[in-house]
Design an enzyme around this catalytic site. Structure first.
Site, PDB file in Angstrom:
ATOM      1  N   LYS A   9     -17.698  25.341 -26.536  1.00  0.00           N
ATOM      2  CA  LYS A   9     -18.055  26.417 -27.456  1.00  0.00           C
ATOM      3  C   LYS A   9     -17.397  27.701 -26.971  1.00  0.00           C
ATOM      4  CE  LYS A   9     -21.918  29.052 -29.306  1.00  0.00           C
ATOM      5  NZ  LYS A   9     -23.370  29.128 -29.508  1.00  0.00           N
ATOM      6  N   LYS A  44     -16.477  23.934 -31.122  1.00  0.00           N
ATOM      7  CA  LYS A  44     -16.887  25.028 -31.987  1.00  0.00           C
ATOM      8  C   LYS A  44     -16.206  26.324 -31.580  1.00  0.00           C
ATOM      9  CE  LYS A  44     -20.968  27.727 -32.888  1.00  0.00           C
ATOM     10  NZ  LYS A  44     -22.297  28.028 -32.472  1.00  0.00           N
TER      11      LYS A  44
HETATM   12  C1  PBG Z   1     -26.437  30.273 -30.921  1.00  0.00           C
HETATM   13  C2  PBG Z   1     -25.417  29.891 -31.915  1.00  0.00           C
HETATM   14  C3  PBG Z   1     -24.389  30.657 -32.517  1.00  0.00           C
HETATM   15  C4  PBG Z   1     -23.815  29.870 -33.495  1.00  0.00           C
HETATM   16  C5  PBG Z   1     -24.469  28.641 -33.455  1.00  0.00           C
HETATM   17  N1  PBG Z   1     -25.424  28.658 -32.453  1.00  0.00           N
HETATM   18  C6  PBG Z   1     -24.020  32.065 -32.339  1.00  0.00           C
HETATM   19  C7  PBG Z   1     -23.531  32.545 -31.066  1.00  0.00           C
HETATM   20  O1  PBG Z   1     -23.269  31.817 -30.119  1.00  0.00           O
HETATM   21  O2  PBG Z   1     -23.409  33.766 -31.001  1.00  0.00           O
HETATM   22  C8  PBG Z   1     -22.732  30.283 -34.435  1.00  0.00           C
HETATM   23  C9  PBG Z   1     -22.650  29.521 -35.697  1.00  0.00           C
HETATM   24  C10 PBG Z   1     -21.850  30.146 -36.779  1.00  0.00           C
HETATM   25  O3  PBG Z   1     -21.176  31.169 -36.601  1.00  0.00           O
HETATM   26  O4  PBG Z   1     -21.903  29.588 -37.882  1.00  0.00           O
HETATM   27  N2  PBG Z   1     -26.078  30.302 -29.617  1.00  0.00           N
END
Ligand code: PBG
Length: 327
Positions: free
Chosen positions: A198, A251
């Site tokens: 991520k 992601k």
């Molecule tokens: C929480 C999380 C995030 C997303 C999914 N889980 C945001 C982040 O890490 O700031 C982003 C999903 C999206 O942008 O659709 N940690």
């Protein structure tokens, strides 16, 4: 191939009609490939549109259940729940509460829409007053204390009946901690989908409006990955698999197709990719301006993620795409 392939070789022959193109198509899309992210809030009859993500809204449990019924009737693969509590604090206590917003939503969906797959996002950022994904010590997220919070949240989701838990926090060792916690609580059969690679991405912007989870100071670069790194993603994935992840995720998806491709070639485990809020909102905005054809751009973006090697796609287009495929 011979020295002068043309005019013997004419790749256009196999593109001449839809029936030929269909026959030789290498990649497919189906509703069961998609997981729809949903934002659940307290209350009754609440539907608060998310302005940066047209068509999406924060909904109270009743609305979430309705949307889940729609997903089920369209054959969508499942939903992933993000909870937005009424009360946030430094310790993300609502994120671990047995009767927190996500466990209650899971129970309601179980009851009202049996058979629909329910994934829960396991993270603290929607529950902390500072918007970071764990306990803050000296201005940074403290890894090992945060693992306990995540484990408690995962167990609460398991008790409510989640089908899969999906940690998205990027703490080191969270998959191992959650696996041990689930096993100790009697949930050794519950799969973990780890957000293994991520990235610290600008494309999460609209989500942070949706989840009210923007960090109040600093950013997430001390725990999420540097967009410049590909080899590190392979290391993150390898570690999560060693710790017991059943499925892995990359992601965002669209800007990271190389990572999806490499992960799919390297590991024989189910691979998911998250077409995040910013990817969705860019297509939406361009379409609303009349600059691109939304339906085609939606399907093209999704088939590209599948072509790169993801089996499952988390996407805000889950229902729209399922409908488009049926028509
Ligand atoms: C929480 C999380 C995030 C997303 C999914 N889980 C945001 C982040 O890490 O700031 C982003 C999903 C999206 O942008 O659709 N940690």
């Amino acid at each position: 191939m011979e020295a002068m392939p043309f005019p013997v070789h004419r790749p256009r022959r196999l593109r001449a009609s839809e029936s030929l193109r269909r026959l030789v198509r290498e990649t497919s899309l189906a509703p069961e490939n998609f997981i729809l992210p949903l934002f659940v809030v307290e209350g009754e009859g609440v539907r608060k549109p998310i302005s940066s993500m047209p068509g999406n809204a924060q909904m109270s449990i009743d609305g979430i259940v309705e949307k889940c019924a729609e997903c089920k009737s369209l054959g969508v693969g499942g939903v992933i729940l993000f909870g937005i509590p009424d009360h946030k604090d430094e310790e993300a206590s609502q994120g671990r509460a047995a009767d927190g917003i996500v466990p209650r939503a899971v129970r309601a969906i179980r009851q009202e829409v049996p058979g629909l797959l329910v994934v829960t996002d396991v993270c603290n950022c929607e529950y902390t007053s500072h918007g970071h994904c764990g306990k803050i010590v000296d201005g940074d997220v403290e890894n090992d204390t945060t693992l306990g919070w995540l484990t408690e949240a995962a167990v609460a989701h398991a008790r409510a009946g989640a089908d899969i838990v999906a940690p998205s926090d990027m703490m080191d060792g969270r998959v191992r901690a959650i696996r041990q916690g689930l096993d100790a609580a009697g949930y050794s059969k519950l799969p973990i989908l780890s957000y293994a690679a991520k990235y610290a991405s600008s494309f999460y912007g609209p989500f942070r409006e949706a989840a009210e989870s923007a960090p109040q100071f600093g950013d997430r670069r001390s725990y999420q990955m540097d967009p410049a790194n590909a080899r590190e993603a392979m290391r993150e994935i390898a570690l999560d698999l060693e710790e017991g992840a059943d499925m892995i995720m990359v992601k965002p998806a669209g800007p990271y197709l190389d990572i999806i491709k490499e992960a799919s070639q390297r590991w024989d485990v189910p691979l998911a990719a998250y077409q995040v809020s910013g990817e969705f909102s860019m297509i939406k905005a361009a379409a609303q301006n009349g600059w691109i054809d939304e339906n085609r751009a939606m399907l093209e973006s999704l088939i590209s993620i599948r072509r790169a090697g993801a089996g499952t796609i988390l996407t805000y287009y889950a229902c729209d795409a399922a409908r488009a495929l049926a028509s």
